[in-house]
Design an enzyme around this catalytic site. Structure first.
Site, PDB file in Angstrom:
ATOM      1  N   LYS A 175       0.842  -1.206   0.000  1.00  9.31           N
ATOM      2  CA  LYS A 175       0.000   0.000   0.000  1.00  9.31           C
ATOM      3  C   LYS A 175       0.875   1.253   0.000  1.00  9.31           C
ATOM      4  O   LYS A 175       2.072   1.185   0.302  1.00  9.31           O
ATOM      5  CB  LYS A 175      -0.902  -0.018   1.247  1.00  9.31           C
ATOM      6  CG  LYS A 175      -0.149   0.030   2.572  1.00  9.31           C
ATOM      7  CD  LYS A 175      -1.066  -0.238   3.761  1.00  9.31           C
ATOM      8  CE  LYS A 175      -0.283  -0.254   5.068  1.00  9.31           C
ATOM      9  NZ  LYS A 175      -1.133  -0.683   6.209  1.00  9.31           N
TER      10      LYS A 175
ATOM     11  N   TYR B  39      14.870  30.465   4.924  1.00 11.19           N
ATOM     12  CA  TYR B  39      13.736  31.273   5.389  1.00 11.19           C
ATOM     13  C   TYR B  39      13.786  31.483   6.892  1.00 11.19           C
ATOM     14  O   TYR B  39      14.102  30.558   7.652  1.00 11.19           O
ATOM     15  CB  TYR B  39      12.420  30.562   5.062  1.00 11.19           C
ATOM     16  CG  TYR B  39      12.051  30.565   3.603  1.00 11.19           C
ATOM     17  CD1 TYR B  39      11.759  31.763   2.936  1.00 11.19           C
ATOM     18  CD2 TYR B  39      11.963  29.374   2.895  1.00 11.19           C
ATOM     19  CE1 TYR B  39      11.402  31.755   1.589  1.00 11.19           C
ATOM     20  CE2 TYR B  39      11.607  29.355   1.552  1.00 11.19           C
ATOM     21  CZ  TYR B  39      11.329  30.555   0.912  1.00 11.19           C
ATOM     22  OH  TYR B  39      10.982  30.542  -0.408  1.00 11.19           O
TER      23      TYR B  39
HETATM   24  C1  LIG Z   1      -0.429  -1.773   6.869  1.00  8.97           C
HETATM   25  C2  LIG Z   1      -1.031  -3.019   7.328  1.00  8.97           C
HETATM   26  C3  LIG Z   1      -0.228  -4.163   7.526  1.00  8.97           C
HETATM   27  C4  LIG Z   1       1.280  -4.141   7.445  1.00  8.97           C
HETATM   28  O1  LIG Z   1       1.812  -3.587   8.619  1.00  8.97           O
HETATM   29  P1  LIG Z   1       3.401  -3.421   8.867  1.00  8.97           P
HETATM   30  O2  LIG Z   1       3.495  -2.892  10.237  1.00  8.97           O
HETATM   31  O3  LIG Z   1       3.886  -2.457   7.842  1.00  8.97           O
HETATM   32  O4  LIG Z   1       4.008  -4.756   8.694  1.00  8.97           O
HETATM   33  C5  LIG Z   1      -0.877  -5.347   7.837  1.00  8.97           C
HETATM   34  N1  LIG Z   1      -2.212  -5.390   7.984  1.00  8.97           N
HETATM   35  C6  LIG Z   1      -3.003  -4.305   7.833  1.00  8.97           C
HETATM   36  C7  LIG Z   1      -4.479  -4.422   8.029  1.00  8.97           C
HETATM   37  C8  LIG Z   1      -2.437  -3.082   7.522  1.00  8.97           C
HETATM   38  O5  LIG Z   1      -3.204  -1.993   7.403  1.00  8.97           O
END
Ligand SMILES: *Cc1c(COP(=O)(O)O)cnc(C)c1O
Length: 395
Positions: free
Chosen positions: A36, A258
């Protein structure tokens, strides 16, 4: 001319991280790699390919459009959209052939209506975000999915709130709640895939592995506990490079940036680096963040602006205009980890790479070998130590 800045991503590191995580698992446990948010900033498509090459049988994303983008790039195989879905998003997820997550009979009905799809039922065991807190409601949802025409009940899932907090008892409570619900359900529906573990849970608790794990951050070589990834044999996949675009002396009383938040109190040299919050190097990082110049740690000083940051290169700088600067990565035995940048900014490593914006080009390589021609071109024009830039040498 060198590129302003570049994220160089080693896909071989992602592959090795997936294989390394798989070593923790029993053979029958499936691996669902989370890509993601553009693969936590590394690029979703390249990360997905590397994850599959590393042995991941499943991929997961948060949104329907992320699923569609992966399919559009030719990524096949099992794909789970973990997020909440509105009506049009559900259509998009199903059209992408992705599995979706349900916690109500009504939602199962919405999956069945256009012709069906594959469903994972989510129990909220304590994350307090998505899913139902009621195990009976979750079971009714599973029954509905198993009975609805065209709908396949595939999984039972939950998500941990505190897996990354060592010694925290709530993690164990969540796992127990989940097992109490999911294991009998799996008896009733043989083949049901029970899954719960993110990276931290995968690394800390074998009892959380169940039938499938969902690691994200660790796949990219980032440590889920915010510690040194090397201690858990994880290899950071991303290096963030920029270069010295301008180099000039600064006298006591003179300032850079800045708001004049850096006023020199001794003679020094300002190295201006063409990366800023427009590239995903947040303004909140104005503070004591460091950069590697000629393999030496130097402080970034002055306000982070949209397109530039300034570093204090010292009274006798060892760099020239055009030389590379490493914001995340290793040179000559010195290393700046995303974990360090995160700690200095007061955030987590996840956000450091995920914050990187589209203006920052990504180039993919496999232990130094460009993956494609496009990557070769980017890596070739990227900064190299000692490269001459338009401004010329300052010494
Ligand atoms: C993002 C997510 C993961 C992965 O989590 P990590 O801490 O990056 O390993 C797994 N399950 C769900 C439902 C998530 O939203």
């Amino acid at each position: 001319m060198p590129l302003r800045a570049l994220a160089a991503v080693n896909v071989a590191a992602i592959e090795r991280n997936v294989a390394r995580l798989a070593r923790e698992l029993p053979r029958e446990c499936r691996m669902c790699v989370v890509v993601k948010a553009e693969g936590y900033g590394h690029g979703a498509v390249a990360s997905a390919r590397a994850a599959q090459a590393g042995g991941a049988g499943w991929l997961a994303v948060a949104t329907a459009s992320e699923a569609a983008a992966l399919r559009g790039a030719g990524i096949d195989g099992r794909l789970l959209v973990m997020g909440s879905l509105g009506a049009s998003e559900l259509d998009q997820a199903l059209a992408a052939g992705a599995d979706v997550v349900a916690w109500s009979e009504r939602f199962v009905g919405a999956v069945a209506a256009p012709g069906g799809g594959r469903v994972h039922v989510k129990l909220d065991t304590g994350m307090g975000r998505l899913g139902t807190r009621d195990p009976d409601q979750a079971t009714r949802t599973a029954q509905a999915a198993a009975g609805a025409p065209g709908v396949e009940l595939v999984g039972a899932m939950t998500h941990f709130a505190t897996a990354d907090e060592r010694g925290d008892a709530f993690f164990g409570e969540q796992l127990e709640r989940f097992r109490t619900w999911a294991l009998p359900l799996r008896e009733r529906f043989p083949g049901l895939i029970a899954h719960a573990a993110n990276s931290a849970a995968l690394l800390r608790e074998p009892a959380a592995h169940l039938d499938m794990v969902r690691p994200g951050v660790a796949v990219y070589g980032l440590d889920p506990f915010g510690e040194d990834p090397a201690a858990r044999e994880l290899e950071p996949a991303l290096e963030l490079r920029t270069h010295v675009a301008a180099l000039k002396p600064i006298a006591p009383g003179e300032s850079a940036g800045y708001g004049r938040r850096w006023i020199a109190d001794a003679p020094s040299t300002v190295a201006t680096l063409p990366v800023g919050y427009g590239d995903g190097w947040p303004r909140a990082r104005t503070g004591d963040v460091e950069v590697l110049l000629a393999g030496e740690r130097r402080r970034l000083r002055g306000t982070v602006s949209m397109d530039y940051v300034t570093a204090d290169a010292g009274a006798d700088p060892r760099v020239a205009s055009g030389d590379e600067a490493i914001l995340i990565g290793a040179r000559d035995g010195e290393r700046i980890l995303a974990e360090e940048v995160a700690r200095r900014q007061g955030t987590i490593n996840y956000e450091v790479t995920t914050a990187l914006l589209p203006r920052l080009p990504r180039a993919y390589h496999r232990d130094g070998e460009p993956v494609a021609e496009h990557d070769a071109a980017l890596l070739a024009t990227a900064t190299r130590p000692g490269e001459e830039a338009g401004a010329g040498r300052a010494r």
